[in-house]
Design an enzyme around this catalytic site. Structure first.
Site, PDB file in Angstrom:
ATOM      1  CG  ASP A 190      42.436  37.921  37.880  1.00  0.00           C
ATOM      2  OD1 ASP A 190      42.989  39.234  37.883  1.00  0.00           O
ATOM      3  OD2 ASP A 190      41.515  38.198  37.124  1.00  0.00           O
ATOM      4  CD  GLU A 214      40.125  40.876  33.527  1.00  0.00           C
ATOM      5  OE1 GLU A 214      40.820  40.437  34.527  1.00  0.00           O
ATOM      6  OE2 GLU A 214      38.988  41.529  34.037  1.00  0.00           O
ATOM      7  CG  HIS A 263      43.661  42.015  35.876  1.00  0.00           C
ATOM      8  ND1 HIS A 263      42.645  41.770  37.252  1.00  0.00           N
ATOM      9  CD2 HIS A 263      43.793  43.370  36.374  1.00  0.00           C
ATOM     10  CE1 HIS A 263      42.377  42.709  37.730  1.00  0.00           C
ATOM     11  NE2 HIS A 263      42.863  44.009  37.333  1.00  0.00           N
ATOM     12  CG  ASP A 279      42.963  50.797  33.072  1.00  0.00           C
ATOM     13  OD1 ASP A 279      42.756  51.552  33.875  1.00  0.00           O
ATOM     14  OD2 ASP A 279      43.377  49.647  33.381  1.00  0.00           O
TER      15      ASP A 279
END
Length: 261
Positions: free
Chosen positions: A136, A143, A138, A67
């Site tokens: 979380d 996400e 991801h 990324d």
């Protein structure tokens, strides 16, 4: 999915580096997927030491990063292309241009994403992908709520992710970009071997969902349950929420020595 619970980052680094060394020994031109962030640093540190002592070479290998932030200047220290170069690529013998990343400064973002997917395909796909996981759940910058069939694209980062990453920007969440380019979940699933690293209590719930929870876009990393070859490397703190922790320990201790990971 193989879950391996280890004492510390040094053991995690050694196991991850062993897998990469074994891959390069049988396929020197292997294609590696390179993650940034703190989770894979122990693996890179171990590989750097092996290179310095002549035990490994990346001279024929290629790499693709997961990324990139959108809009950070080319010389920004937190631009992921610069980060991976500093912690790993510049310390070993990758050929010039052998490691590529998504172009967060592209004038045409959709076209740049299509080109990045094509570059991975043209390289023959990724042989071994290193991954971390967000608090979380991801994966890369996919996400919660991301399509499980997604490909490389632009994403808006959640406030949680930006808050978690603010430590790399002097603690200032406002300095963390709002957008990123990321390999999609389907792109990641195309790699032949996935090694996910998680350490610390803050990752414990995400790890529990990854390994033992239902597959859900609310916890994007759970898509890895459908991959045929996933290795999860954890320290004790990250493994603390796992319900079958004793079984994972027993399985790893009793596996055939020739099997590797």
């Amino acid at each position: 999915m193989e879950v391996i619970i280890l004492r510390d980052a040094n053991e995690i680094g050694a196991i991850g580096a062993d897998a990469i060394a074994a891959l390069l020994a049988r396929k020197p031109e292997a294609v590696l997927g390179l993650a940034t962030g703190s989770s894979p640093l122990a693996i890179y540190d171990d590989l750097n030491r092996r290179y310095e002592t002549g035990l490994i070479s990346f001279g024929q290998a290629r790499g693709f990063t997961l990324d990139e932030y959108v809009g950070l200047p080319a010389d920004h220290p937190q631009r992921y292309r610069n980060v991976i170069d500093e912690v790993f690529v510049s310390k070993v013998d990758f050929a010039a241009g052998a490691v590529q990343g998504p172009d967060g400064l592209a004038a045409d973002i959709p076209a740049a994403c299509i080109e990045y997917e094509a570059a991975i395909d043209n390289a023959g796909g990724i042989d071994l992908q290193i991954l971390g996981i967000g608090t979380d759940g991801h994966l890369a910058f996919n996400e919660p709520g991301s399509s499980l069939g997604s490909r490389t694209r632009i994403k808006t980062l959640t406030r949680q992710t930006r808050s978690d990453n603010a430590r790399f920007f002097g603690g200032d969440i406002a300095a963390v970009p709002t957008h990123c380019l990321t390999q999609g979940l389907a792109t990641i699933m195309g790699a032949r071997h996935l090694i996910l690293v998680a350490t610390g209590r803050g990752k414990a719930e995400a790890v529990h969902q990854l390994v033992e929870g239902p597959i859900s876009a609310l916890w994007p990393a759970t898509i890895l349950q459908l991959h045929p070859h996933v290795t999860v490397l954890l320290d004790e703190a990250a493994a603390r929420r796992l319900q079958r922790v004793d079984y994972y320990r027993e399985t790893y201790c009793s596996k055939p020595e020739w099997q590797g990971i």
